[in-house]
Design a protein around this motif. Sequence first.
Motif, PDB file in Angstrom:
ATOM      1  N   PHE A  12      46.458  36.394  42.719  1.00 48.79           N
ATOM      2  CA  PHE A  12      46.079  36.843  41.384  1.00 48.79           C
ATOM      3  C   PHE A  12      46.216  38.502  41.407  1.00 48.79           C
ATOM      4  N   ASP A  13      45.607  39.072  42.686  1.00 43.75           N
ATOM      5  CA  ASP A  13      45.708  40.475  42.803  1.00 43.75           C
ATOM      6  C   ASP A  13      46.903  40.853  42.916  1.00 43.75           C
ATOM      7  N   SER A  14      47.931  40.295  43.516  1.00 46.09           N
ATOM      8  CA  SER A  14      49.518  40.822  43.671  1.00 46.09           C
ATOM      9  C   SER A  14      50.101  40.870  42.362  1.00 46.09           C
ATOM     10  N   LEU A  15      49.531  40.643  41.400  1.00 52.12           N
ATOM     11  CA  LEU A  15      50.223  40.374  40.157  1.00 52.12           C
ATOM     12  C   LEU A  15      50.443  41.942  39.578  1.00 52.12           C
ATOM     13  N   GLY A  16      49.459  42.913  40.074  1.00 51.31           N
ATOM     14  CA  GLY A  16      49.365  44.131  39.442  1.00 51.31           C
ATOM     15  C   GLY A  16      48.902  44.281  38.084  1.00 51.31           C
ATOM     16  N   ILE A  17      47.677  43.608  37.859  1.00 48.62           N
ATOM     17  CA  ILE A  17      47.142  43.502  36.509  1.00 48.62           C
ATOM     18  C   ILE A  17      46.459  44.920  36.541  1.00 48.62           C
ATOM     19  N   ALA A  18      47.222  45.812  35.256  1.00 45.50           N
ATOM     20  CA  ALA A  18      46.689  47.256  35.243  1.00 45.50           C
ATOM     21  C   ALA A  18      45.327  47.120  34.346  1.00 45.50           C
ATOM     22  N   SER A  19      44.893  48.241  34.699  1.00 47.39           N
ATOM     23  CA  SER A  19      43.378  48.857  34.022  1.00 47.39           C
ATOM     24  C   SER A  19      43.812  48.701  32.496  1.00 47.39           C
ATOM     25  N   GLY A  20      42.910  48.075  31.588  1.00 42.92           N
ATOM     26  CA  GLY A  20      43.168  48.200  30.294  1.00 42.92           C
ATOM     27  C   GLY A  20      44.217  46.636  29.908  1.00 42.92           C
ATOM     28  N   SER A  21      44.548  45.918  30.853  1.00 44.16           N
ATOM     29  CA  SER A  21      45.232  44.816  30.212  1.00 44.16           C
ATOM     30  C   SER A  21      44.467  43.757  29.518  1.00 44.16           C
ATOM     31  N   ARG A  22      45.314  43.220  28.624  1.00 51.91           N
ATOM     32  CA  ARG A  22      45.009  42.102  27.694  1.00 51.91           C
ATOM     33  C   ARG A  22      45.302  40.770  28.435  1.00 51.91           C
ATOM     34  N   VAL A  23      44.251  39.910  29.082  1.00 51.52           N
ATOM     35  CA  VAL A  23      44.688  38.608  29.960  1.00 51.52           C
ATOM     36  C   VAL A  23      44.017  37.375  29.082  1.00 51.52           C
ATOM     37  N   LEU A  24      44.772  36.221  29.314  1.00 54.34           N
ATOM     38  CA  LEU A  24      44.277  34.997  29.025  1.00 54.34           C
ATOM     39  C   LEU A  24      44.443  34.234  30.216  1.00 54.34           C
ATOM     40  N   ASP A  25      43.122  33.596  30.615  1.00 60.39           N
ATOM     41  CA  ASP A  25      42.779  32.553  31.272  1.00 60.39           C
ATOM     42  C   ASP A  25      42.805  31.141  30.789  1.00 60.39           C
ATOM     43  N   VAL A  26      43.686  30.544  31.252  1.00 66.57           N
ATOM     44  CA  VAL A  26      43.885  28.951  30.633  1.00 66.57           C
ATOM     45  C   VAL A  26      43.104  27.887  31.217  1.00 66.57           C
ATOM     46  N   GLY A  27      42.438  27.282  30.693  1.00 63.11           N
ATOM     47  CA  GLY A  27      41.595  26.181  31.689  1.00 63.11           C
ATOM     48  C   GLY A  27      40.527  26.905  32.581  1.00 63.11           C
ATOM     49  N   CYS A  28      40.022  27.745  31.805  1.00 60.94           N
ATOM     50  CA  CYS A  28      39.042  28.671  32.635  1.00 60.94           C
ATOM     51  C   CYS A  28      37.798  28.022  33.368  1.00 60.94           C
ATOM     52  N   GLY A  29      37.371  26.731  33.060  1.00 61.77           N
ATOM     53  CA  GLY A  29      36.210  25.989  33.625  1.00 61.77           C
ATOM     54  C   GLY A  29      34.841  27.026  33.650  1.00 61.77           C
ATOM     55  N   ASN A  30      34.336  27.242  34.710  1.00 60.38           N
ATOM     56  CA  ASN A  30      33.069  28.234  34.770  1.00 60.38           C
ATOM     57  C   ASN A  30      33.450  29.468  34.865  1.00 60.38           C
ATOM     58  N   GLY A  31      34.963  29.988  34.645  1.00 59.53           N
ATOM     59  CA  GLY A  31      35.097  31.409  34.642  1.00 59.53           C
ATOM     60  C   GLY A  31      35.201  31.985  35.862  1.00 59.53           C
ATOM     61  N   ASP A  32      35.421  31.409  37.155  1.00 58.20           N
ATOM     62  CA  ASP A  32      35.457  32.055  38.198  1.00 58.20           C
ATOM     63  C   ASP A  32      36.790  32.805  38.162  1.00 58.20           C
ATOM     64  N   ALA A  56      31.344  23.384  30.622  1.00 60.32           N
ATOM     65  CA  ALA A  56      31.789  24.442  31.739  1.00 60.32           C
ATOM     66  C   ALA A  56      31.620  25.945  30.937  1.00 60.32           C
ATOM     67  N   LEU A  57      32.206  25.904  29.620  1.00 64.82           N
ATOM     68  CA  LEU A  57      32.168  27.107  28.950  1.00 64.82           C
ATOM     69  C   LEU A  57      30.664  27.805  28.688  1.00 64.82           C
ATOM     70  N   LYS A  58      29.747  26.991  28.473  1.00 60.97           N
ATOM     71  CA  LYS A  58      28.398  27.229  28.605  1.00 60.97           C
ATOM     72  C   LYS A  58      27.950  27.819  29.697  1.00 60.97           C
ATOM     73  N   ALA A  59      28.130  27.163  30.956  1.00 62.88           N
ATOM     74  CA  ALA A  59      28.166  27.833  32.281  1.00 62.88           C
ATOM     75  C   ALA A  59      28.613  28.930  32.446  1.00 62.88           C
ATOM     76  N   ALA A  60      29.868  29.313  31.948  1.00 66.51           N
ATOM     77  CA  ALA A  60      30.689  30.450  32.110  1.00 66.51           C
ATOM     78  C   ALA A  60      29.887  31.581  31.506  1.00 66.51           C
ATOM     79  N   CYS A  61      29.501  31.105  30.457  1.00 59.04           N
ATOM     80  CA  CYS A  61      28.870  32.250  29.119  1.00 59.04           C
ATOM     81  C   CYS A  61      27.290  32.816  29.814  1.00 59.04           C
ATOM     82  N   ALA A  62      26.867  31.830  30.770  1.00 57.42           N
ATOM     83  CA  ALA A  62      25.545  32.199  31.175  1.00 57.42           C
ATOM     84  C   ALA A  62      25.418  33.074  32.273  1.00 57.42           C
ATOM     85  N   ILE A  63      26.775  33.368  32.811  1.00 53.91           N
ATOM     86  CA  ILE A  63      26.777  34.217  33.942  1.00 53.91           C
ATOM     87  C   ILE A  63      26.807  35.735  33.446  1.00 53.91           C
ATOM     88  N   SER A  64      25.925  36.661  33.938  1.00 56.69           N
ATOM     89  CA  SER A  64      25.745  37.925  33.471  1.00 56.69           C
ATOM     90  C   SER A  64      26.913  38.763  33.619  1.00 56.69           C
TER      91      SER A  64
END
Length: 250
Positions: A12-32, A56-64
């Motif tokens: 995922f690092d190799s994709l070159g995600i630029a600063s300011g990108s709008r990203v969708l994570d599908v099936g995010c689970g706990n948000g790792d 899973a979403l609740k656990a993800a939201c609980a992470i600071s």
Amino acid sequence: MNPANSESPRFFDSLGIASGSRVLDVGCGNGDLSRFVARLAGPSGEIIAIDSNQSALKAACAISKDPDAAPIDYRAVDLSRDLPELGRFDVIVGRRILMYLPDTSATLSRLVGLAKPGAVLAFQEHARRNVPFDHPALTLHRQLYDWTWDTVAAEGGDVTLGKNLDEKMRAHGLSIIQAYSEVVLIEPDQPSFLPTLMRVMLPRLVKRGVSTEGEVQVDTLAQRLEKEHQAFGGAIVWDQAFFVAGRVVG
Ligand SMILES: C[S@@+](CC[C@H](N)C(=O)[O-])C[C@H]1O[C@@H](n2cnc3c(N)ncnc32)[C@H](O)[C@@H]1O
């Protein structure tokens, strides 16, 4: 930690995600993965992370929140249905999600519809292979592997998806920019992640009639796995992961 996740950052690092990108994570689970791409997109970026599992979403939201990362907006969305209005994205990522869906093509088509021109879609998916357990000593590992994939198949998932993903993405007009595969190892000197995985999966195994609590014996699994692993000796090839990224042409 699931050893299948250890190679994800490099991809995922190799994709070159630029600063300011709008990203969708599908099936995010706990948000790792959401948190990983949020760091790449930086505070000026925006992450929308979707999953159908409320706990899973609740656990993800609980992470600071990380002030150095993009804000993450977690939403309950079922990817096997029409998607709500989410806007357009520079990058769409997913890890072990498309393989669980009954109709990957329909979901890919909806996701391509959310991508900006030139956007990248990138997925880590797996596939059931016979390769890992060619050693007869690994009977318990083999049994857990079969129960896991039998359950995914019984739930209507696509157990071959990993190896066909590049073809499917191409069929949706994406130009493939990366496609490779790696085996997932369980190392002899580390505690196995399988007891945790089986504890999480047990209700699904039972619901689909694949196995029973009595057969899995989850409380003694760690000791039995360790004994089998010690007798085997080396690193166990547990699974095969596929990493595929494609770009929206135009
Ligand atoms: C193996 S987990 C992977 C989670 C996360 N991507 C990661 O790698 O940490 C699969 C996830 O897919 C989600 N999922 C399965 N079917 C779904 C569907 N129809 N719509 C949305 N999410 C779904 C599950 O709730 C689960 O969180």
